[in-house]
Scaffold this active site. Structure first.
Site, PDB file in Angstrom:
ATOM      1  N   THR A   1      40.629  65.951  37.232  1.00  0.00           N
ATOM      2  CA  THR A   1      39.659  65.255  37.332  1.00  0.00           C
ATOM      3  C   THR A   1      39.639  63.456  37.555  1.00  0.00           C
ATOM      4  O   THR A   1      40.150  62.750  36.909  1.00  0.00           O
ATOM      5  CB  THR A   1      38.239  65.432  36.697  1.00  0.00           C
ATOM      6  OG1 THR A   1      38.714  64.855  34.825  1.00  0.00           O
ATOM      7  CG2 THR A   1      38.237  67.729  35.904  1.00  0.00           C
TER       8      THR A   1
ATOM      9  N   GLU B   1      43.468  68.707  40.991  1.00  0.00           N
ATOM     10  CA  GLU B   1      44.149  68.313  40.893  1.00  0.00           C
ATOM     11  C   GLU B   1      44.150  67.291  40.301  1.00  0.00           C
ATOM     12  O   GLU B   1      44.393  65.360  40.236  1.00  0.00           O
ATOM     13  CB  GLU B   1      44.387  67.084  42.644  1.00  0.00           C
ATOM     14  CG  GLU B   1      45.663  67.025  43.116  1.00  0.00           C
ATOM     15  CD  GLU B   1      46.455  68.035  43.687  1.00  0.00           C
ATOM     16  OE1 GLU B   1      46.176  69.100  43.882  1.00  0.00           O
ATOM     17  OE2 GLU B   1      47.944  68.011  43.027  1.00  0.00           O
TER      18      GLU B   1
HETATM   19  C1  LIG Z   1      37.743  75.115  44.719  1.00  0.00           C
HETATM   20  C2  LIG Z   1      39.046  74.493  43.670  1.00  0.00           C
HETATM   21  C3  LIG Z   1      40.369  74.912  43.476  1.00  0.00           C
HETATM   22  C4  LIG Z   1      41.375  74.955  42.909  1.00  0.00           C
HETATM   23  N1  LIG Z   1      42.413  74.906  42.852  1.00  0.00           N
HETATM   24  C5  LIG Z   1      43.605  75.335  42.225  1.00  0.00           C
HETATM   25  C6  LIG Z   1      44.870  75.874  41.666  1.00  0.00           C
HETATM   26  O1  LIG Z   1      45.167  76.162  43.326  1.00  0.00           O
HETATM   27  N2  LIG Z   1      45.421  75.529  40.810  1.00  0.00           N
HETATM   28  C7  LIG Z   1      45.260  75.291  39.592  1.00  0.00           C
HETATM   29  O2  LIG Z   1      45.801  75.372  38.883  1.00  0.00           O
HETATM   30  N3  LIG Z   1      43.980  75.135  39.583  1.00  0.00           N
HETATM   31  C8  LIG Z   1      42.606  74.581  40.740  1.00  0.00           C
HETATM   32  N4  LIG Z   1      41.757  74.181  39.847  1.00  0.00           N
HETATM   33  C9  LIG Z   1      41.058  74.040  38.982  1.00  0.00           C
HETATM   34  C10 LIG Z   1      40.756  72.646  38.662  1.00  0.00           C
HETATM   35  O3  LIG Z   1      42.768  71.627  38.720  1.00  0.00           O
HETATM   36  C11 LIG Z   1      40.137  72.612  37.504  1.00  0.00           C
HETATM   37  O4  LIG Z   1      39.203  73.121  37.986  1.00  0.00           O
HETATM   38  C12 LIG Z   1      40.152  70.855  36.661  1.00  0.00           C
HETATM   39  O5  LIG Z   1      41.585  70.823  37.157  1.00  0.00           O
HETATM   40  C13 LIG Z   1      39.503  70.718  35.620  1.00  0.00           C
HETATM   41  O6  LIG Z   1      39.329  71.721  34.908  1.00  0.00           O
HETATM   42  P1  LIG Z   1      38.308  72.723  34.292  1.00  0.00           P
HETATM   43  O7  LIG Z   1      37.686  73.479  35.412  1.00  0.00           O
HETATM   44  O8  LIG Z   1      38.489  73.536  32.906  1.00  0.00           O
HETATM   45  O9  LIG Z   1      37.807  71.242  33.611  1.00  0.00           O
HETATM   46  P2  LIG Z   1      37.148  71.062  32.003  1.00  0.00           P
HETATM   47  O10 LIG Z   1      38.744  70.489  31.821  1.00  0.00           O
HETATM   48  O11 LIG Z   1      36.986  71.688  30.916  1.00  0.00           O
HETATM   49  O12 LIG Z   1      36.526  69.743  32.077  1.00  0.00           O
HETATM   50  C14 LIG Z   1      35.117  69.411  32.591  1.00  0.00           C
HETATM   51  C15 LIG Z   1      34.673  67.870  32.303  1.00  0.00           C
HETATM   52  O13 LIG Z   1      34.730  67.381  31.527  1.00  0.00           O
HETATM   53  C16 LIG Z   1      36.007  66.402  31.105  1.00  0.00           C
HETATM   54  N5  LIG Z   1      36.907  66.171  30.340  1.00  0.00           N
HETATM   55  C17 LIG Z   1      38.027  66.528  29.916  1.00  0.00           C
HETATM   56  N6  LIG Z   1      38.960  66.346  29.480  1.00  0.00           N
HETATM   57  C18 LIG Z   1      38.632  64.864  28.720  1.00  0.00           C
HETATM   58  C19 LIG Z   1      38.656  64.110  29.023  1.00  0.00           C
HETATM   59  N7  LIG Z   1      39.666  64.000  27.621  1.00  0.00           N
HETATM   60  N8  LIG Z   1      38.442  63.191  28.611  1.00  0.00           N
HETATM   61  C20 LIG Z   1      36.938  62.355  29.708  1.00  0.00           C
HETATM   62  N9  LIG Z   1      36.505  63.686  29.768  1.00  0.00           N
HETATM   63  C21 LIG Z   1      36.775  65.101  29.834  1.00  0.00           C
HETATM   64  C22 LIG Z   1      36.370  66.370  33.092  1.00  0.00           C
HETATM   65  O14 LIG Z   1      36.803  65.326  33.293  1.00  0.00           O
HETATM   66  C23 LIG Z   1      35.229  67.358  33.803  1.00  0.00           C
HETATM   67  O15 LIG Z   1      34.174  66.613  33.737  1.00  0.00           O
HETATM   68  C24 LIG Z   1      40.681  74.361  41.195  1.00  0.00           C
HETATM   69  C25 LIG Z   1      39.540  73.850  40.889  1.00  0.00           C
HETATM   70  C26 LIG Z   1      38.709  74.508  41.852  1.00  0.00           C
HETATM   71  C27 LIG Z   1      37.239  74.216  41.952  1.00  0.00           C
END
Ligand SMILES: Cc1cc2nc3c(=O)[nH]c(=O)nc-3n(C[C@H](O)[C@H](O)[C@H](O)COP(=O)(O)OP(=O)(O)OC[C@H]3O[C@@H](n4cnc5c(N)ncnc54)[C@H](O)[C@@H]3O)c2cc1C
Length: 380
Positions: A362, A360
């Site tokens: 990070t 939802e």
């Molecule tokens: C158990 C689980 C359930 C989920 N359920 C859903 C779902 O139902 N539907 C759905 O669509 N998604 C879902 N997700 C996905 C989830 O919303 C994403 O994992 C999340 O939005 C983060 O994206 P990412 O994992 O690609 O991390 P990334 O975007 O790659 O981020 C990696 C790190 O970099 C940091 N970061 C990235 N950009 C910035 C910035 N501009 N400034 C500072 N820090 C930054 C992030 O905070 C994080 O710490 C789920 C994930 C999990 C693990």
């Protein structure tokens, strides 16, 4: 914060359900990574889905504060169960705000009554925090749309009947080139990946979805073409309040377990609750849980009264998620070695808490939003 009789009744009913039905099986569901169909059905029968859906559309028409109370109490039982309530709330909010009469008729009541399971599909390998990396496309055809692409880490992907899928409809229009489609996940061309094995909230089924030339009818489009990104973002305030409430519920369960244990466990001839080092951990847990709950309530007040809610919702989500991780760690600490052993509730709570800092949006992104709002509107 003042709770009405209705809020108190909602809390009492949900707490009873969590105590009687959810908590006793939480450990088994976590261990076996099992989605509890029987609990899902009962939640629909009890009216725990679609809390904010107006009565004329088949819901109870309760406010966002009621929704936060339900989320906290369900999560105090087991966060994976609360997640289902959050998913249906997001999807039904989208349908109430943007669905056609036919779409509302087809999907709203069946979701609220737990006849179907839903999924909310944004994330892709190249589109996590930065949704502009979205590659899934929907191309216009003579009689509808053709969907190609894939999603990852989607809640309910292995079990859902219908997905609300964000896809590109104009590759040159940035955020204005995205639209939402209501996709029958049993249709030809939809492939489900295997269930992911997660650190926590292990009863939640999370996985990938692949779309290979999936034919969608005209009326699969939700709202206006090109408005998908804005529509998804518009329901995220409520989504964040939901996750913040879920985090409060995890923290509360940890506090109750730790307080109880600290009064039973004896060392040096006395209960460990008599030691100041333990008391300070209990006090910190209680005050931070209460602070998170009050932030949640402030955010629900803003939403329910049509006030600017973005900053309050991000503050609540960020604070409550960080609180849940830190304070369930305290609960583990109070349990000593037992807290590290499978089968003790606090061990599971600590694992369940972590994801609340990630999904939802990070907690880094919540801080970005808070800072952006501060810079735009000042420090008050
Ligand atoms: C158990 C689980 C359930 C989920 N359920 C859903 C779902 O139902 N539907 C759905 O669509 N998604 C879902 N997700 C996905 C989830 O919303 C994403 O994992 C999340 O939005 C983060 O994206 P990412 O994992 O690609 O991390 P990334 O975007 O790659 O981020 C990696 C790190 O970099 C940091 N970061 C990235 N950009 C910035 C910035 N501009 N400034 C500072 N820090 C930054 C992030 O905070 C994080 O710490 C789920 C994930 C999990 C693990």
């Amino acid at each position: 914060m003042f709770l009405t009789e209705t809020h108190e009744a909602v809390r009492e009913m949900t707490r009873q359900f969590a105590e009687d039905v959810i908590r006793p099986v939480a450990e088994e569901l976590d261990r076996d990574e099992r989605f509890p169909d029987e609990i899902y059905r009962q939640m629909g029968e009890l009216g725990l889905f679609g809390i904010g859906v107006p009565e004329e559309l088949g819901g109870p028409g309760f406010d966002t504060l009621s929704y936060s109370i339900v989320m906290e109490e369900l999560s105090r039982g087991y966060a994976s169960i609360a997640d289902q309530c959050g998913l249906v709330e997001l999807i039904s909010t989208l349908l109430v705000r943007h669905g056609s009469k036919e779409q509302q008729k087809k999907w709203l009541v069946s979701a609220i009554k737990s006849e179907i399971k839903v999924a909310y599909c944004i994330t892709e390998p190249e589109a996590g925090t930065d949704v502009s990396g979205l590659r899934t496309v929907a191309d216009k055809t003579d009689d509808g749309w053709l969907l190609n692409g894939g999603k990852i880490w989607i809640h309910n992907a292995p079990v859902a009947d219908v997905g609300f899928v964000l896809a590109r409809t104009d590759k040159d229009a940035g955020h204005r080139g995205m639209s939402i489609f209501i996709v029958d996940l049993n249709a030809e061309g939809v492939e489900r990946g295997p269930k992911e094995h997660k650190m926590g909230q292990r009863a939640s089924q999370v996985g990938a979805l692949n779309f290979d030339n999936v034919k969608l009818p005209e009326d699969a489009l939700l709202g206006r073409e090109g408005r998908g990104f804005h529509m998804m973002m518009s329901v995220l305030d409520k989504g964040r309040v939901g996750i913040a409430s879920l985090a409060v519920g995890i923290g509360q369960a940890g506090l109750e377990a730790a307080l109880d244990y600290s009064q039973q466990r004896k060392q040096f001839g006395q209960q460990i609750a008599d030691f100041q080092g333990v008391q300070w951990m209990l006090a910190d847990m209680a005050k931070d849980i209460e602070a998170a709950r009050l932030l949640v309530q402030k955010a629900t007040f803003a939403i329910d009264n049509g006030l600017e809610a973005t900053k309050a919702c991000s503050m609540a989500k960020c604070f409550a998620g960080d609180m849940a991780v830190a304070r369930t760690a305290d609960a583990v600490q109070i349990f000593g070695g037992s807290g590290y052993i499978r089968g003790f509730e606090v061990e599971r709570l600590y694992r369940d808490a972590k994801i609340t800092q990630i999904y939802e949006g990070t907690n880094q992104i919540q801080r970005m939003i808070i800072a952006r709002e501060l810079i735009k509107h000042g420090a008050r």
